[in-house]
Design an enzyme around this catalytic site. Sequence first.
Site, short mmCIF file in Angstrom:
data_model
loop_
_atom_site.label_atom_id
_atom_site.label_comp_id
_atom_site.label_asym_id
_atom_site.label_seq_id
_atom_site.Cartn_x
_atom_site.Cartn_y
_atom_site.Cartn_z
N ASP A 1 1.00 -1.19 -0.07
CA ASP A 1 -0.11 -0.04 -0.08
C ASP A 1 0.93 1.15 0.06
O ASP A 1 1.42 1.57 1.01
CB ASP A 1 -0.81 0.01 1.21
CG ASP A 1 -1.83 1.17 1.36
OD1 ASP A 1 -1.96 1.91 0.21
OD2 ASP A 1 -2.27 1.36 2.46
N ASP B 1 -1.79 5.43 -5.90
CA ASP B 1 -2.10 4.38 -4.83
C ASP B 1 -2.10 3.07 -5.04
O ASP B 1 -3.28 2.87 -5.60
CB ASP B 1 -3.14 5.31 -3.83
CG ASP B 1 -3.81 4.48 -2.95
OD1 ASP B 1 -2.77 3.91 -2.20
OD2 ASP B 1 -5.14 4.16 -2.79
#
Length: 470
Positions: A109, A338
């Site tokens: 992440d 992201d």
Amino acid sequence: MAFFSSSSSTMLCFFLPLFFLFHLFISSSSSPNPITIPISISNPNPDSDLYQQLSHLSSHSKARAHHLKHPYANSSAITSTPLLPHSYGGYSISLSFGTPPQVLSLIMDTGSDFVWFPCTKRYACKNCSFPGSNGIASFSPKQSSSVKIVGCLNQKCGWIHPDFDPSTSCSECQSVKSRNCTKICPPYIITYGSGSTGGIGLIETLDLPGKKVANFLVGCSLFSSRQPAGIAGFGRGVASLPSQLGIKKFSYCLLSRRFDDSGESSSLILDGESNSGKKTGDFSYTPFVKNPIVADRKAFQVYYYLGLKRISVGGKKIKIPHKYLDIDSEGNGGTIVDSGSTFTFMASPVFEPVVAEFTKQASHYKRAENIESLTGLKPCFNISGQKSVDLPELKFHFKGGAEMKLPLANYFLIAGNYDVICLTMVSDNSFGTDFSSGPSVILGSFQMQNFQVEYDLHNERFGFKQQSCK
Ligand SMILES: *[C@@H]1O[C@H](CO)[C@@H](O)[C@H](O)[C@H]1NC(C)=O
Ligand SMILES: *[C@@H]1O[C@H](CO)[C@@H](O)[C@H](O)[C@H]1NC(C)=O
Ligand SMILES: *[C@@H]1O[C@H](CO)[C@@H](O)[C@H](O)[C@H]1NC(C)=O
Ligand SMILES: *[C@@H]1O[C@H](CO)[C@@H](O)[C@H](O)[C@H]1NC(C)=O
């Protein structure tokens, strides 16, 4: 307008396995730099209802966007590290912690900066039955000889609680002026859009291929809700994996979602050398953009901002107000990349003109509004009976001249019995004005399939190149 034409049988191969986990198989590496982590893919969930899964994916992408934009919206008193809900379509890597090493699968992440794993036999996870995540492995501190609990006076306690003041929070330690104070760093609780996790900080050994990293701060989560696995934060904060390792560059290639069986693999590469100035192959580069530091928006400092200048659809420039593409003095607006978001998010003033242009240029297809409401995606077009499909090209234009031309499979997917296709991006209609803070555009992993991407932290730039990740 760019054409995507082919016989329907070949074009239709860009269908979507909806959940896939990467399993890491540690490879040997003689020198510590760079470290290559091969990853492979599996699709354990071919049978579930497709519309429902798409609807989950789009609502998770929205919830994720909401969280990224409001990292402190509802944090508890002892919370400070922003962490994120994982959508079904995330990518994960496996990492080994402890002595002897225990292997755990963590979601990679780039939108958060804390590393945590499910911990102890008593780990409790509510609403965590995601497709493909059954049987989450839990770290067992008892079986590791190198584990330590983060103490109250440990500097790393301040990484978990950035506003932490030892003189009040560790008062027992202060009062006895004791170097051997046994009070532990207060637990963390992290809440977000649709989930949470909580536990205590550990100091452990991270066992990478060819390199053992001692004194690594990692969260030992005792309870979570709606988490398919632990999370490896790759953001900019001090506690993130690249920061703790002193990584100067990391790169990865996200396998196409059409691989539906395990065995296919791609790599995450952690590079400790700066290779200052050296460009990789024929990559396109764009500088990372700095977000102004605003006191109550520190969480935004974790994100990787890109200078998105323009979006074009079928060669036509979309009119988007600058206030959304630029970051304002409050730290709002701008674009981030992201890996923890599935579908790209665009604030509605950005999204609506994009949808309008697609609808205009694809007016030879019927809008499939029924499928739009079922999936949460739009626009969707009915391509029933078409021998070939042509749709406008989608291009992102970045600062420095880099252009990212997306392959069709990265922004349209076939929903249903091969007669409807939908744009795989989401917007904020269901959250109202709440979406005005934070980044305007969040580039998700779906759009990055079959791109080799590079986070060059030494030269503060983002590199990418379209290639097959297989
Ligand atoms: C924060 O969470 C509590 C419950 O945990 C809820 O009652 C409250 O409305 C939330 N506040 C915001 C601003 O979302
Ligand atoms: C979450 O779990 C509760 C029970 O713990 C259940 O009632 C609820 O339906 C679940 N929600 C979802 C979305 O699965
Ligand atoms: C360490 O702790 C013990 C008791 O647990 C105490 O007697 C001793 O004074 C402490 N040492 C220091 C240096 O504070
Ligand atoms: C697409 O159009 C065809 C023919 O017009 C129709 O039969 C079919 O039901 C439509 N599909 C959807 C999902 O609306």
